[in-house]
Design a protein around this motif. Structure first.
Motif, PDB file in Angstrom:
ATOM      1  N   SER A  46       0.834  -1.207   0.000  1.00 51.12           N
ATOM      2  CA  SER A  46       0.000   0.000   0.000  1.00 51.12           C
ATOM      3  C   SER A  46       0.867   1.255   0.000  1.00 51.12           C
ATOM      4  O   SER A  46       2.039   1.232   0.372  1.00 51.12           O
ATOM      5  CB  SER A  46      -0.918   0.023   1.226  1.00 51.12           C
ATOM      6  OG  SER A  46      -0.168   0.330   2.384  1.00 51.12           O
ATOM      7  N   ALA A  47       0.214   2.368  -0.406  1.00 50.75           N
ATOM      8  CA  ALA A  47       0.921   3.656  -0.451  1.00 50.75           C
ATOM      9  C   ALA A  47       1.173   4.199   0.953  1.00 50.75           C
ATOM     10  O   ALA A  47       2.034   5.047   1.152  1.00 50.75           O
ATOM     11  CB  ALA A  47       0.092   4.649  -1.259  1.00 50.75           C
ATOM     12  N   ILE A  48       0.408   3.706   1.929  1.00 52.70           N
ATOM     13  CA  ILE A  48       0.518   4.252   3.293  1.00 52.70           C
ATOM     14  C   ILE A  48       1.568   3.497   4.108  1.00 52.70           C
ATOM     15  O   ILE A  48       2.266   4.068   4.930  1.00 52.70           O
ATOM     16  CB  ILE A  48      -0.855   4.188   4.002  1.00 52.70           C
ATOM     17  CG1 ILE A  48      -1.864   5.062   3.260  1.00 52.70           C
ATOM     18  CG2 ILE A  48      -0.754   4.611   5.456  1.00 52.70           C
ATOM     19  CD1 ILE A  48      -3.261   5.014   3.832  1.00 52.70           C
ATOM     20  N   VAL A  49       1.673   2.192   3.883  1.00 53.55           N
ATOM     21  CA  VAL A  49       2.580   1.390   4.718  1.00 53.55           C
ATOM     22  C   VAL A  49       3.664   0.687   3.891  1.00 53.55           C
ATOM     23  O   VAL A  49       4.844   1.010   3.994  1.00 53.55           O
ATOM     24  CB  VAL A  49       1.812   0.346   5.579  1.00 53.55           C
ATOM     25  CG1 VAL A  49       2.788  -0.291   6.576  1.00 53.55           C
ATOM     26  CG2 VAL A  49       0.640   0.955   6.315  1.00 53.55           C
ATOM     27  N   GLY A  50       3.284  -0.299   3.083  1.00 52.78           N
ATOM     28  CA  GLY A  50       4.268  -1.175   2.456  1.00 52.78           C
ATOM     29  C   GLY A  50       5.316  -0.447   1.633  1.00 52.78           C
ATOM     30  O   GLY A  50       6.523  -0.596   1.855  1.00 52.78           O
ATOM     31  N   ARG A  51       4.855   0.367   0.674  1.00 54.95           N
ATOM     32  CA  ARG A  51       5.824   1.034  -0.222  1.00 54.95           C
ATOM     33  C   ARG A  51       6.733   2.016   0.511  1.00 54.95           C
ATOM     34  O   ARG A  51       7.964   1.952   0.360  1.00 54.95           O
ATOM     35  CB  ARG A  51       5.095   1.748  -1.360  1.00 54.95           C
ATOM     36  CG  ARG A  51       4.586   0.805  -2.407  1.00 54.95           C
ATOM     37  CD  ARG A  51       3.659   1.534  -3.374  1.00 54.95           C
ATOM     38  NE  ARG A  51       2.823   0.555  -4.034  1.00 54.95           N
ATOM     39  CZ  ARG A  51       2.880   0.257  -5.321  1.00 54.95           C
ATOM     40  NH1 ARG A  51       3.715   0.892  -6.118  1.00 54.95           N
ATOM     41  NH2 ARG A  51       2.089  -0.663  -5.827  1.00 54.95           N
ATOM     42  N   PRO A  52       6.160   2.968   1.318  1.00 55.39           N
ATOM     43  CA  PRO A  52       7.078   3.897   1.999  1.00 55.39           C
ATOM     44  C   PRO A  52       7.975   3.205   3.029  1.00 55.39           C
ATOM     45  O   PRO A  52       9.079   3.670   3.298  1.00 55.39           O
ATOM     46  CB  PRO A  52       6.137   4.918   2.661  1.00 55.39           C
ATOM     47  CG  PRO A  52       4.792   4.294   2.666  1.00 55.39           C
ATOM     48  CD  PRO A  52       4.739   3.342   1.522  1.00 55.39           C
ATOM     49  N   ALA A  82       9.406   0.371   2.521  1.00 54.78           N
ATOM     50  CA  ALA A  82      10.533  -0.090   1.709  1.00 54.78           C
ATOM     51  C   ALA A  82      11.504   1.064   1.466  1.00 54.78           C
ATOM     52  O   ALA A  82      12.726   0.887   1.539  1.00 54.78           O
ATOM     53  CB  ALA A  82      10.022  -0.649   0.382  1.00 54.78           C
ATOM     54  N   ALA A  83      10.951   2.264   1.209  1.00 56.04           N
ATOM     55  CA  ALA A  83      11.824   3.418   0.936  1.00 56.04           C
ATOM     56  C   ALA A  83      12.711   3.739   2.143  1.00 56.04           C
ATOM     57  O   ALA A  83      13.900   4.011   1.989  1.00 56.04           O
ATOM     58  CB  ALA A  83      10.970   4.631   0.568  1.00 56.04           C
ATOM     59  N   LEU A  84      12.137   3.701   3.347  1.00 55.19           N
ATOM     60  CA  LEU A  84      12.943   4.001   4.539  1.00 55.19           C
ATOM     61  C   LEU A  84      14.011   2.932   4.759  1.00 55.19           C
ATOM     62  O   LEU A  84      15.146   3.229   5.106  1.00 55.19           O
ATOM     63  CB  LEU A  84      12.059   4.114   5.791  1.00 55.19           C
ATOM     64  CG  LEU A  84      11.054   5.261   5.841  1.00 55.19           C
ATOM     65  CD1 LEU A  84      10.426   5.358   7.236  1.00 55.19           C
ATOM     66  CD2 LEU A  84      11.696   6.594   5.478  1.00 55.19           C
ATOM     67  N   LEU A  85      13.638   1.679   4.542  1.00 57.83           N
ATOM     68  CA  LEU A  85      14.605   0.592   4.767  1.00 57.83           C
ATOM     69  C   LEU A  85      15.721   0.591   3.729  1.00 57.83           C
ATOM     70  O   LEU A  85      16.809   0.073   3.976  1.00 57.83           O
ATOM     71  CB  LEU A  85      13.874  -0.756   4.764  1.00 57.83           C
ATOM     72  CG  LEU A  85      13.015  -1.035   5.999  1.00 57.83           C
ATOM     73  CD1 LEU A  85      12.042  -2.175   5.736  1.00 57.83           C
ATOM     74  CD2 LEU A  85      13.882  -1.347   7.212  1.00 57.83           C
ATOM     75  N   LEU A  86      15.441   1.172   2.560  1.00 56.84           N
ATOM     76  CA  LEU A  86      16.447   1.233   1.491  1.00 56.84           C
ATOM     77  C   LEU A  86      17.359   2.449   1.591  1.00 56.84           C
ATOM     78  O   LEU A  86      18.426   2.469   0.981  1.00 56.84           O
ATOM     79  CB  LEU A  86      15.747   1.294   0.120  1.00 56.84           C
ATOM     80  CG  LEU A  86      15.185   0.003  -0.436  1.00 56.84           C
ATOM     81  CD1 LEU A  86      14.415   0.295  -1.712  1.00 56.84           C
ATOM     82  CD2 LEU A  86      16.299  -0.998  -0.715  1.00 56.84           C
ATOM     83  N   ALA A  87      16.906   3.463   2.343  1.00 52.09           N
ATOM     84  CA  ALA A  87      17.695   4.702   2.433  1.00 52.09           C
ATOM     85  C   ALA A  87      19.066   4.397   3.031  1.00 52.09           C
ATOM     86  O   ALA A  87      19.248   3.405   3.726  1.00 52.09           O
ATOM     87  CB  ALA A  87      16.946   5.725   3.297  1.00 52.09           C
ATOM     88  N   LYS A  88      20.023   5.277   2.732  1.00 53.07           N
ATOM     89  CA  LYS A  88      21.362   5.079   3.298  1.00 53.07           C
ATOM     90  C   LYS A  88      21.379   5.580   4.740  1.00 53.07           C
ATOM     91  O   LYS A  88      20.753   6.581   5.053  1.00 53.07           O
ATOM     92  CB  LYS A  88      22.391   5.856   2.482  1.00 53.07           C
ATOM     93  CG  LYS A  88      22.644   5.214   1.138  1.00 53.07           C
ATOM     94  CD  LYS A  88      23.794   5.883   0.413  1.00 53.07           C
ATOM     95  CE  LYS A  88      24.031   5.195  -0.916  1.00 53.07           C
ATOM     96  NZ  LYS A  88      24.923   5.954  -1.778  1.00 53.07           N
ATOM     97  N   GLY A  89      22.074   4.865   5.593  1.00 48.75           N
ATOM     98  CA  GLY A  89      22.251   5.329   6.973  1.00 48.75           C
ATOM     99  C   GLY A  89      21.364   4.615   7.963  1.00 48.75           C
ATOM    100  O   GLY A  89      20.715   3.610   7.625  1.00 48.75           O
TER     101      GLY A  89
END
Ligand code: NAD
Length: 296
Positions: free
Chosen positions: A169-175, A177-184
């Motif tokens: 979903s746009a509210i949970v699943g996808r974002p 993933a974005a946080l877990l992929l970010a550097k740091g």
């Protein structure tokens, strides 16, 4: 083995105490009190509960709130007009429209009408895009951000870990993933997203160091779907019939809690896990909104 229970209530209380202190400092030093507008169209009982909780939390943390209740048959033009007025109101730093919106309203139109600098839910494409590009300096998606804080506060590093997210979903699943992929910190994970069309989903979850269940299916994740010692985050909020209780129903997550807790290394309960974090991070975004208004 029995899992460490991640106490979302306690961690949210800590985050909220920081927000209250920062709010007080902002008022004292700059004479600015953060203001959040919460719009609710219609009388959906669950939405009414969520809106009341958000407004109550604002009061507890020293944030001004403005609750705007609209009839279920409100037109899209009227709603967009109200959003435009709030965009231009300097006393309002954050605007959110509680979903689901009534069917005559396009949620995309609503999201795009909110000034991106007041988009405390982090739903506007501009803010979502920044997060996906790895720029975490602006608003962050409340539920995924809350999960990142839960993991960090529990001493669970995500770097180099395989995180498997259930739900796109746009509210949970996808974002998420974005946080877990970010550097740091909080990122640097290897991420797999599973969804309703994924084949042999358990073959992915069994490889996971961290499983994040956000599907909205009661007790979906079973013990035989995880490996021993995995970290399990349960985002689901599902009301199921429970004739033995006073209300006749109770809340369960997307995880088959007791057997999974026997096998996992750490787990978030429902209620008292991810839920309290979502509101805590919304309040933090409201503080960030004040900073963004200052940058004008
Ligand atoms: P959604 O309905 O928008 O998305 C559900 C996702 O699950 C979809 O992407 C779908 O592909 C996937 N899915 C459905 N069936 C599946 C299956 N059999 N196998 C694999 N994937 C499947 O839901 P959402 O808004 O992401 O919410 C998910 C859950 O989290 C709900 O229970 C919701 O109430 C809860 N939630 C909790 C919070 C909180 O603060 N704790 C915040 C948001 C949502």
């Amino acid at each position: 083995m029995s899992a460490i229970i991640i106490d979302g209530k306690a961690i949210a209380a800590k985050v909220n105490a920081e927000t209250a202190a920062e709010t007080e400092k902002l008022v004292r030093e700059k004479g600015v009190r953060p203001g959040l507008a919460v719009i609710l169209a219609g009388e959906d009982p669950a939405s009414q509960v969520y809106v009341s909780r958000k407004v109550k939390m604002c009061g507890e943390l020293g944030i001004d709130s403005r609750k705007i209740l609209l009839p279920a048959d409100v037109s899209q033009d009227t709603l967009l007009g109200i959003i435009r007025d709030l965009n231009n109101d300097p006393a309002i730093h954050g605007i959110l429209v509680q979903s689901p919106a009534p069917k005559q309203i396009s949620e995309q139109a609503v999201v795009r009408a909110i000034d991106p600098r007041k988009d405390v839910d982090c739903f506007h494409p501009e803010n979502v895009g920044k997060v996906f590009l790895g720029d975490l300096s602006g608003f962050l998606p409340c539920t995924p951000w809350g999960i990142s804080v839960l993991l960090a506060e529990s001493g669970i590093s995500t770097a180099g870990k395989h995180a498997v997210i259930l739900g796109r979903s746009a509210i949970v699943g996808r974002p998420m993933a974005a946080l877990l992929l970010a550097k740091g910190a909080g990122g640097d994970a290897t991420v797999t997203i599973c969804h309703s069309r994924t084949k042999d989903l358990a073959s992915f979850t069994r490889q996971a160091d961290i499983v994040i269940a956000a599907l909205g299916i009661p007790r979906f994740l079973k013990a035989d779907m995880i490996r021993e010692g995995a970290v399990v985050v349960d985002v689901g909020i599902n009301r199921i019939p429970a004739p033995e209780t006073k209300t006749g129903s109770r809340l369960v997550g997307d995880v088959d809690y007791e057997p999974v807790a026997e096998k996992a290394g750490a787990i978030t309960p429902v209620p008292g896990g991810v839920g309290p974090m979502t509101i805590a991070m919304l309040m933090k975004n409201t503080l960030r909104a004040v900073r963004m208004a200052e940058q004008d």
